[in-house]
Motif scaffolding. Structure first.
Motif, short mmCIF file in Angstrom:
data_model
loop_
_atom_site.label_atom_id
_atom_site.label_comp_id
_atom_site.label_asym_id
_atom_site.label_seq_id
_atom_site.Cartn_x
_atom_site.Cartn_y
_atom_site.Cartn_z
N GLY A 182 0.81 -1.22 0.00
CA GLY A 182 0.00 0.00 0.00
C GLY A 182 0.84 1.26 0.00
O GLY A 182 2.06 1.22 0.18
N ALA A 183 0.14 2.37 -0.23
CA ALA A 183 0.79 3.68 -0.27
C ALA A 183 0.22 4.55 0.86
O ALA A 183 -0.99 4.71 0.97
N VAL A 184 1.09 5.07 1.69
CA VAL A 184 0.67 5.89 2.84
C VAL A 184 0.95 7.35 2.50
O VAL A 184 2.07 7.70 2.13
N THR B 49 1.00 13.03 5.78
CA THR B 49 -0.05 13.82 6.44
C THR B 49 0.43 14.35 7.79
O THR B 49 1.25 13.71 8.46
N MET B 50 -0.13 15.47 8.14
CA MET B 50 0.17 16.06 9.46
C MET B 50 -0.34 15.14 10.56
O MET B 50 0.27 15.00 11.60
N ASP B 51 -1.51 14.51 10.31
CA ASP B 51 -2.14 13.65 11.33
C ASP B 51 -1.19 12.57 11.81
O ASP B 51 -1.06 12.30 13.00
N ASP C 165 4.27 11.81 17.17
CA ASP C 165 4.97 12.67 18.13
C ASP C 165 4.32 12.60 19.51
O ASP C 165 4.99 12.79 20.53
N SER C 166 3.02 12.33 19.54
CA SER C 166 2.31 12.35 20.83
C SER C 166 2.40 11.02 21.56
O SER C 166 1.86 10.86 22.64
N GLY C 167 3.09 10.05 20.97
CA GLY C 167 3.24 8.75 21.62
C GLY C 167 2.00 7.88 21.48
O GLY C 167 1.86 6.87 22.17
N GLN C 168 1.10 8.28 20.59
CA GLN C 168 -0.07 7.44 20.34
C GLN C 168 -0.22 7.30 18.82
O GLN C 168 -0.85 8.14 18.17
N PRO C 169 0.40 6.27 18.25
CA PRO C 169 0.39 6.14 16.79
C PRO C 169 -1.03 6.12 16.22
O PRO C 169 -1.98 5.78 16.93
N ILE C 170 -1.13 6.45 14.96
CA ILE C 170 -2.44 6.68 14.35
C ILE C 170 -3.38 5.48 14.46
O ILE C 170 -4.58 5.65 14.66
N VAL C 171 -2.84 4.27 14.40
CA VAL C 171 -3.72 3.08 14.50
C VAL C 171 -4.33 2.98 15.90
O VAL C 171 -5.47 2.54 16.06
N ALA C 172 -3.56 3.42 16.92
CA ALA C 172 -4.10 3.40 18.28
C ALA C 172 -5.06 4.56 18.48
O ALA C 172 -6.10 4.42 19.11
N ARG C 173 -4.72 5.69 17.91
CA ARG C 173 -5.51 6.90 18.15
C ARG C 173 -6.82 6.87 17.37
O ARG C 173 -7.86 7.26 17.88
N ASP C 174 -6.75 6.43 16.11
CA ASP C 174 -7.94 6.52 15.26
C ASP C 174 -8.03 5.31 14.33
O ASP C 174 -7.85 5.43 13.11
N PRO C 175 -8.31 4.13 14.91
CA PRO C 175 -8.30 2.92 14.08
C PRO C 175 -9.36 2.92 12.98
O PRO C 175 -9.21 2.23 11.97
N GLY D 56 -10.30 5.65 11.30
CA GLY D 56 -10.04 6.69 10.31
C GLY D 56 -9.36 6.10 9.07
O GLY D 56 -8.97 4.94 9.07
N PRO D 57 -9.21 6.93 8.01
CA PRO D 57 -8.65 6.40 6.76
C PRO D 57 -7.24 5.82 6.93
O PRO D 57 -6.93 4.77 6.36
N LEU D 58 -6.41 6.50 7.73
CA LEU D 58 -5.04 6.00 7.90
C LEU D 58 -5.02 4.75 8.77
O LEU D 58 -4.30 3.79 8.46
N GLY D 59 -5.83 4.77 9.83
CA GLY D 59 -5.92 3.60 10.70
C GLY D 59 -6.33 2.37 9.90
O GLY D 59 -5.70 1.31 9.99
#
Ligand code: ADP
Length: 364
Positions: A306-308, A311-313, A319-329, A331-334
């Motif tokens: 896949g292609a990622v 994004t700022m998100d 940076d916040s210590g909560q990767p996107i899959v944990a933060r927003d499973p 969402g499109p990136l999750g």
């Protein structure tokens, strides 16, 4: 400091040992150390590939003795290879399964640094977990460990009853990083074989328990250390991360070639920072061209996972210590990472998928 009690205890413990030729351990010219930094003891024994096996026993016994020292946070006795030829330890290490309870060890690698390898490794690990699997992640990127930041790991790993380290837990996965064990300055001067040796010990001296997948966030590049890890850690396969730029793709090709050389299957190629989705106009901009990685994957007969997008998100989440899959499973990136993880798992188990695992995935 000469009067550091841990250093004194380490020297006392090591004075009990002799090299195979009878020389007292601490007098042997090949031995460097012990060095103590923040309670962490390190010793290195330089050797040749040929002589490494004869030192394996003394290495592990000396290390065990150092670990018994009260107050010692960790102890590593490593064999380093000063000879320019083959990396040390690969043959004996490869011969036995280091982690009998881990079903698959998967390397996430990139031909060069800064392409988003660690970000990908963490989100893939969380994606596998979201698919119902038991997952661990080992940060082997010794010179630039970023897993502690990505997973907000603090403090030092504890030692278990059998004096094996207990991995830390974050977002439902087990995690261990060289960044938690060794000072950045100490690791900076390590050369290839020492890096390899430390990583092998991070695999075998950590109580990973039963895992479906252990993700190894590899050091970037395709040098001796990478080759040695690929050879020495019984990998089930590797995922290559690349940006679309030509230069990165050339590096990615090198990475693929390296794993193929040592018969490690390539489980997939992931294109990172593929395009930029503009928050102002909503349009996608292909800053570095399009389709390069996909075409390259096809040309090399490697699965394109896949292609990622850039994004700022993603960056903010990391940076916040909560990767996107944990933060927003959801969402499109999750979802993208969870789908890529599913495809990775399918590739990994293509030939050995058990009914039980099928159930796990279907139940997810
Ligand atoms: P590597 O492990 O290859 O050195 P990292 O995963 O540490 O790379 O990423 C390098 C930097 O790029 C980090 O600041 C990370 O947050 C950022 N980054 C990675 N992938 C993306 C992306 N798709 N979009 C935005 N920022 C990203």
């Amino acid at each position: 400091m000469a009067d550091d009690p841990i250093l004194l205890a380490a020297r006392t413990a090591l004075s009990e040992f002799q090299m195979p030729d009878g020389t007292p351990f601490l007098d042997a010219s090949q031995v460097t150390g012990p060095v103590v930094s923040n309670g962490r003891i390190s010793v290195s024994i330089s050797t040749t590939a040929k002589a490494a096996a004869s030192l394996a026993d003394i290495r592990s016994k000396a290390e065990a003795a150092l670990r018994r020292i009260p107050g010692a946070q960790s102890a590593f006795v490593t064999l380093t290879n000063d000879a320019p030829e083959a990396p040390v330890l690969t043959a004996p290490q490869a011969a036995k399964p280091v982690l009998p309870d881990v079903r698959h060890v998967v390397a996430v690698a990139s031909g060069k640094g800064g392409v988003g390898k660690s970000t990908t490794a963490v989100n893939l690990a969380l994606g596998l977990r979201a698919n119902g699997l038991k997952v661990g992640i080992l940060d082997a990127d010794i010179h630039g460990p970023s897993i502690p930041t990505l997973l907000a790991l603090h403090g030092q790993p504890r030692m278990g009853k059998d004096r094996r380290l207990i991995p830390m837990q974050s977002n439902g996965i087990s995690a261990m990083s060289m960044g938690l064990m060794v000072d950045a300055e100490t690791a900076m001067v390590w050369r290839g074989p020492m890096v390899m040796s430390a990583i092998t010990q991070m695999l075998s001296d950590v109580d990973w328990g039963a895992l479906d997948v252990l993700i190894v966030d590899m050091p970037p590049g395709t040098g001796d250390a990478q080759l040695a890890i690929a050879q020495g850690t019984t990998l089930s396969g590797a995922v290559i991360v690349s940006t679309p730029q030509d230069l990165a793709l050339i590096d990615a090709r090198r990475g693929i070639a390296m794993f193929q050389k040592v018969d490690v299957p390539i489980l997939g190629l992931i294109e990172n920072m593929a395009h930029f989705t503009c928050t102002e106009c909503g349009k996608e901009h292909a800053l570095f061209g399009t389709g390069g990685a996909k075409a390259e994957a096809e040309r090399l007969s490697v699965t394109f996972l896949g292609a990622v997008p850039l994004t700022m998100d993603l960056r903010a989440a990391s940076d916040s210590g909560q990767p996107i899959v944990a933060r927003d499973p959801e969402g499109p990136l999750g979802r993208l990472y969870i789908d890529m993880a599913r495809a990775l798992w399918a590739n990994l188990t293509a030939s050995s998928m058990t009914t039980q695992t099928h159930k796990k995935l279907q139940g997810a």
